[in-house]
Design an enzyme around this catalytic site. Structure first.
Site: not given
Ligand code: SF4
Length: 378
Positions: A133, A188, A194, A198, A240, A243, A247
């Protein structure tokens, strides 16, 4: 000297012995692939004060280790107990991200990286530097190069088996562990879950996150939090997970890390916690690094969001907190709760307040609440 392939295989076998979930290798060639993105993020104002703007060090590993040749990268997959959701709807409890309730992942990964560095040095003479990190580099770019996943629209690394519920660590070395880097082919696709989910629209959609809007950052941020953001913080005390929760790559259940603290702490307990208890509990997790005050500030903001009259009783117990910035948050939370009982509580606070600015804040909040309730009654 070991042959490259045999050494990789030995490292992979050893990593499995010490419980590493995934391992990969990549070169320490300059990270030109992230250069445009770095300047774009800065130009758009997406960067926060926790991010380094030393782009030369990000791009050229040799600025950190003169003869750097490669990275050994590991992932630690994680998940949380289902039973952790028991208190999800309790308005007098906050929420801490799933990344920060178990043993601090920095320590988990660093212990494994140090073992791997010792193992590597037992096979070949080399220099090593381990990072988790906190590093001059882009963790996700390194993990991508090592073939451990792709960058999602939420800017997180997504591993094909573990999803984005992974922590990343790596060893930089002057030994060439590999000659070629992986080139990712998946992304994706048409998913936007996400971006839509958000709470603050921090996910831009082009694999960039505006950190200054991201709740994960803002719950760690020491400075001012704007009123419109406070409302969106909901019950978040640290981090948080939104997201990650939405996913589709995270449908998998990874290994569960045993929690040290509850992900849904009672505000009342957190607001009265002693320094020693905080250090012995939160201090062992990744949520403790910013200290008690930031988590307590977030807890007060969450009480202000709770729409629950009981929150006033909790705030009353801490209204004479010696820290002026905490008292300022209490005044704001009472005002945002909006109950008429808040007027008498603010009047009570006034009798022992000496700070002129806070006295003005209280008068403003009292006047605002009086007007609101006159309007509602009229
Ligand atoms: Fe990509 Fe996951 Fe966001 Fe969907 S939810 S756009 S798969 S990061």
């Amino acid at each position: 000297m070991e042959n490259g392939k045999a050494l990789q295989e030995a490292l992979i076998a050893y990593s499995q012995d010490i419980g590493v979930d995934a391992i990969g290798f990549c070169t320490a060639a300059p990270f030109f692939e992230i250069e445009d993105c770095l300047y774009h993020r800065e130009a758009q104002g997406y960067m926060c004060d926790l991010e380094s703007k030393d782009y030369k060090r990000k791009i050229y590993p040799q600025q950190t280790m003169k003869n750097a040749k490669s990275f050994l990268v590991i992932l630690e997959a994680y998940d949380v107990h289902n039973k952790n959701h028991d208190h999800e709807d309790d308005k007098l409890r906050g929420h801490i991200s799933m990344t920060a309730v178990s043993k601090d992942y920095h320590n988990i990964l660093m212990e494994k990286l140090e073992k791997l560095a010792v193992f590597l040095k037992s096979k070949v003479p080399c220099e090593t530097m381990a990072f988790v990190d906190i590093s001059p580099f882009s963790d996700r770019a390194i993990a991508c190069r090592a073939g451990l996943g792709f960058i999602g629209k939420n800017a997180m690394l997504i591993h094909k088996s573990y999803g984005s519920k992974v922590f990343i660590g790596y060893v930089l070395t002057d030994y060439a562990l590999c000659k070629e880097d992986c080139k990712g082919t998946i992304d994706c696709g048409t998913c936007h879950k996400c971006v839509e989910a958000c709470p603050t629209q921090a996910i831009v959609g082009d694999k960039n996150v505006n950190c200054n809007k991201c709740l994960s950052y803002l719950t760690q941020h020491k400075g001012h939090i704007a009123a419109e953001v406070k409302n969106k913080m909901g019950k978040q005390i640290y981090g948080c997970d939104v997201c990650q929760i939405v996913c589709p790559y995270n449908k998998v259940r990874n290994k569960v890390l045993e929690p040290i603290i509850t992900p849904y702490p009672e505000h009342e307990s957190l607001l009265s916690i002693s320094n020693k208890v905080f250090k012995d509990t939160y201090g062992k997790t990744a949520s403790g690094w910013r200290g008690k005050k930031i988590l307590q500030r977030n807890s007060i903001i969450a009480l202000g969001n709770s729409s629950n009259k009981e929150a006033l009783h909790i705030l009353e117990k801490i209204m004479d907190d010696p820290r002026a910035d905490i008292r300022k948050e209490i005044i704001d939370a009472i005002w945002r709760l909006g109950f008429s009982d808040g007027i008498s509580l603010l009047n009570k606070m006034k009798t022992c307040e000496k700070d002129i600015t806070l006295l003005k804040d209280m008068e403003k909040a009292i006047a605002g609440l009086q007007e609101k309730h006159r309007f509602m009654e009229g």
